[in-house]
Design a protein around this motif. Sequence first.
Motif, mmCIF file in Angstrom:
data_model
loop_
_atom_site.group_PDB
_atom_site.id
_atom_site.type_symbol
_atom_site.label_atom_id
_atom_site.label_comp_id
_atom_site.label_asym_id
_atom_site.label_seq_id
_atom_site.Cartn_x
_atom_site.Cartn_y
_atom_site.Cartn_z
ATOM 1 N N ASN A 98 13.143 25.839 -8.839
ATOM 2 C CA ASN A 98 13.965 26.917 -9.418
ATOM 3 C C ASN A 98 14.387 26.596 -10.844
ATOM 4 O OD1 ASN A 98 13.832 28.258 -6.913
ATOM 5 N ND2 ASN A 98 15.649 27.160 -6.172
ATOM 6 N N ASN A 99 13.395 26.244 -11.668
ATOM 7 C CA ASN A 99 13.642 25.949 -13.082
ATOM 8 C C ASN A 99 14.675 24.841 -13.285
ATOM 9 O OD1 ASN A 99 11.852 27.989 -14.074
ATOM 10 N ND2 ASN A 99 13.409 29.536 -13.594
ATOM 11 N N GLY A 100 14.561 23.816 -12.442
ATOM 12 C CA GLY A 100 15.435 22.652 -12.596
ATOM 13 C C GLY A 100 16.777 22.769 -11.917
ATOM 14 N N LYS A 101 17.017 23.866 -11.194
ATOM 15 C CA LYS A 101 18.301 24.045 -10.525
ATOM 16 C C LYS A 101 18.234 23.712 -9.037
ATOM 17 C CE LYS A 101 19.648 27.742 -13.728
ATOM 18 N NZ LYS A 101 20.035 29.170 -13.856
ATOM 19 N N GLY A 102 17.008 23.659 -8.490
ATOM 20 C CA GLY A 102 16.850 23.405 -7.061
ATOM 21 C C GLY A 102 16.497 21.953 -6.773
ATOM 22 N N TRP A 103 17.133 21.400 -5.758
ATOM 23 C CA TRP A 103 16.951 19.985 -5.414
ATOM 24 C C TRP A 103 15.794 19.809 -4.440
ATOM 25 C CZ3 TRP A 103 17.983 15.215 -6.757
ATOM 26 C CH2 TRP A 103 17.879 14.174 -5.813
ATOM 27 N N MET A 150 0.825 -1.193 0.000
ATOM 28 C CA MET A 150 0.000 0.000 0.000
ATOM 29 C C MET A 150 0.867 1.253 0.000
ATOM 30 S SD MET A 150 -1.368 0.364 3.913
ATOM 31 C CE MET A 150 -2.070 1.971 3.509
ATOM 32 N N ALA A 151 0.273 2.375 -0.452
ATOM 33 C CA ALA A 151 0.979 3.646 -0.437
ATOM 34 C C ALA A 151 0.912 4.228 0.975
ATOM 35 C CB ALA A 151 0.352 4.592 -1.457
ATOM 36 N N ILE A 152 1.373 5.474 1.156
ATOM 37 C CA ILE A 152 1.385 6.037 2.503
ATOM 38 C C ILE A 152 0.018 6.569 2.917
ATOM 39 C CG2 ILE A 152 3.829 6.581 2.313
ATOM 40 C CD1 ILE A 152 3.045 9.519 2.076
ATOM 41 N N PHE A 153 -0.942 6.610 1.987
ATOM 42 C CA PHE A 153 -2.322 6.952 2.319
ATOM 43 C C PHE A 153 -3.257 5.901 1.733
ATOM 44 C CE2 PHE A 153 -0.334 11.204 2.188
ATOM 45 C CZ PHE A 153 -0.695 11.674 3.435
ATOM 46 N N LYS A 154 -4.357 5.666 2.402
ATOM 47 C CA LYS A 154 -5.408 4.856 1.802
ATOM 48 C C LYS A 154 -6.179 5.712 0.808
ATOM 49 C CE LYS A 154 -6.204 1.585 5.548
ATOM 50 N NZ LYS A 154 -7.214 1.040 6.491
ATOM 51 N N GLY A 155 -6.606 5.095 -0.280
ATOM 52 C CA GLY A 155 -7.364 5.833 -1.276
ATOM 53 C C GLY A 155 -6.460 6.607 -2.206
ATOM 54 N N ARG A 156 -6.946 7.763 -2.643
ATOM 55 C CA ARG A 156 -6.228 8.546 -3.639
ATOM 56 C C ARG A 156 -5.138 9.416 -3.008
ATOM 57 N NH1 ARG A 156 -10.870 12.014 -5.721
ATOM 58 N NH2 ARG A 156 -11.328 11.836 -3.479
ATOM 59 N N VAL A 157 -4.061 9.583 -3.777
ATOM 60 C CA VAL A 157 -2.980 10.471 -3.380
ATOM 61 C C VAL A 157 -2.672 11.376 -4.568
ATOM 62 C CG1 VAL A 157 -1.160 8.862 -4.090
ATOM 63 C CG2 VAL A 157 -0.659 10.613 -2.401
ATOM 64 N N ARG A 158 -2.337 12.633 -4.270
ATOM 65 C CA ARG A 158 -2.068 13.589 -5.343
ATOM 66 C C ARG A 158 -0.682 14.207 -5.183
ATOM 67 N NH1 ARG A 158 -6.295 18.382 -6.148
ATOM 68 N NH2 ARG A 158 -5.740 18.774 -3.956
ATOM 69 N N VAL A 159 0.030 14.311 -6.305
ATOM 70 C CA VAL A 159 1.232 15.137 -6.402
ATOM 71 C C VAL A 159 0.787 16.394 -7.129
ATOM 72 C CG1 VAL A 159 3.581 15.305 -7.292
ATOM 73 C CG2 VAL A 159 2.717 13.111 -6.465
ATOM 74 N N ARG A 160 0.691 17.508 -6.393
ATOM 75 C CA ARG A 160 -0.040 18.673 -6.889
ATOM 76 C C ARG A 160 0.752 19.511 -7.898
ATOM 77 N NH1 ARG A 160 -3.525 23.022 -3.381
ATOM 78 N NH2 ARG A 160 -4.133 21.119 -2.287
ATOM 79 N N TYR A 161 2.043 19.738 -7.641
ATOM 80 C CA TYR A 161 2.828 20.645 -8.465
ATOM 81 C C TYR A 161 4.062 19.950 -9.043
ATOM 82 C CZ TYR A 161 0.103 24.075 -5.810
ATOM 83 O OH TYR A 161 -0.916 24.783 -5.229
ATOM 84 N N GLY A 162 4.619 20.560 -10.081
ATOM 85 C CA GLY A 162 5.842 20.021 -10.656
ATOM 86 C C GLY A 162 6.980 20.013 -9.661
ATOM 87 N N TYR A 163 7.045 21.066 -8.828
ATOM 88 C CA TYR A 163 8.119 21.125 -7.833
ATOM 89 C C TYR A 163 7.850 20.229 -6.631
ATOM 90 C CZ TYR A 163 5.000 24.627 -5.683
ATOM 91 O OH TYR A 163 3.926 25.275 -5.133
ATOM 92 N N SER A 164 6.682 19.547 -6.614
ATOM 93 C CA SER A 164 6.397 18.575 -5.551
ATOM 94 C C SER A 164 7.074 17.233 -5.828
ATOM 95 C CB SER A 164 4.886 18.356 -5.434
ATOM 96 O OG SER A 164 4.232 19.545 -5.064
ATOM 97 N N ARG A 165 7.583 17.065 -7.040
ATOM 98 C CA ARG A 165 8.220 15.800 -7.416
ATOM 99 C C ARG A 165 9.625 15.686 -6.831
ATOM 100 N NH1 ARG A 165 9.110 16.189 -13.116
ATOM 101 N NH2 ARG A 165 9.102 18.439 -12.715
ATOM 102 N N TRP A 166 10.159 14.492 -6.848
ATOM 103 C CA TRP A 166 11.525 14.236 -6.393
ATOM 104 C C TRP A 166 12.509 14.633 -7.490
ATOM 105 C CZ3 TRP A 166 14.728 10.375 -8.700
ATOM 106 C CH2 TRP A 166 15.968 10.205 -8.076
ATOM 107 N N GLY A 167 13.668 15.176 -7.087
ATOM 108 C CA GLY A 167 14.736 15.479 -8.036
ATOM 109 C C GLY A 167 14.983 16.970 -8.154
ATOM 110 N N TYR A 168 15.627 17.371 -9.243
ATOM 111 C CA TYR A 168 15.880 18.791 -9.502
ATOM 112 C C TYR A 168 14.631 19.383 -10.141
ATOM 113 C CZ TYR A 168 20.792 18.338 -8.299
ATOM 114 O OH TYR A 168 21.964 18.143 -7.617
ATOM 115 N N THR A 169 13.656 19.671 -9.306
ATOM 116 C CA THR A 169 12.335 20.100 -9.784
ATOM 117 C C THR A 169 11.998 21.524 -9.371
ATOM 118 O OG1 THR A 169 11.288 19.160 -7.807
ATOM 119 C CG2 THR A 169 11.466 17.726 -9.741
#
Length: 325
Positions: free
Chosen positions: A22-27, A1-20
């Motif tokens: 400050n226009n791809g410069k911020g970790w 299972m995921a960390i929540f039951k039911g639906r989970v949302r990644v709302r923004y591009g900068y909410s993702r993992w990685g250099y997401t």
Amino acid sequence: MAIFKGRVRVRYGYSRWGYTRNNGKGWHGGSDEEGLDSTTIRMPDYKGKSISGRVVTARKVDRSTGSKTWEWGWYVCVELDAGQTPDAVNYLYFCHNAQNLVSVGQRVKSGDALAVMGSTGNAALASPPFAHCHFEVRATAAGAGLDPTAYTGHPNAVGTYGEALNETEDNDMKFLKVLSQKCEVFSSADINAIDTGYNGGRLKVGEHYPIQAEVGSDGTYTWVRIQAGAAKRYAVVLPDRSEIVELSAGDAITACMAQAGGGGTAALEKQLEEANARAEEADKRAAEETQRADRAQAGEAKANEQAGEYLRRIESAKAALGGAV
């Protein structure tokens, strides 16, 4: 299972993992997971496999310490038991919580409740702030965040994942889904006690059998007690023969009635309705707790701002007095 039951949302591009950021410069070391059907943060699995560990941190670090950990607000860190997964991950972090539900030293496994989703730490500074869990996985406590997707159960991309549900007791029911004719049924938790009296000792392919208890595991297979027909029986969970699944409330009722030999569903439906009412009340209490935590965080920020202004006035007064001497 995921960390929540039911639906989970990644709302923004900068909410993702990685250099997401400050226009791809911020970790950004983790994934910002927003529970849409439940606010309870739970211990995830690894690609569908149950995992376990020990809580090594459950706290909040004050900003005045100078530690960047203050950005996480209230957070929980779980150290995974060794040898469970093939990747380098050893630590799981669950951050910005409104409330922690576990304490240091506590043993946890997939599905266990860890915290209540919130917006503490630097999440309170967002415009606008929104409750979510910054979920991060690391090889070492001081290391960089690694790819979390094997634990989130969804791609590293903006979107809504999972299926909507009402968080009820029935949603916690587990079922044994039979995949092969080789799935055997036993009269006791003993591989030498095949119950040949039930369908020749085999469970029926395509059927779902309610799991009443997990009897034990040796790391290779798991014994579960099930309801097969009118009697309690046992089965071994093996990847090529069966799997443990959760069903929707409607499918769970159908499966339970099938194993009970038919009959009306009124009693089960009443239980489901009552469980839904209890779940709604629990969600309401959790939301109120989140709001209280947010107000407290805002009050703390205001007090810090006022204290800073007073200090600036004092320094200004000292400077003026020094210049007059």
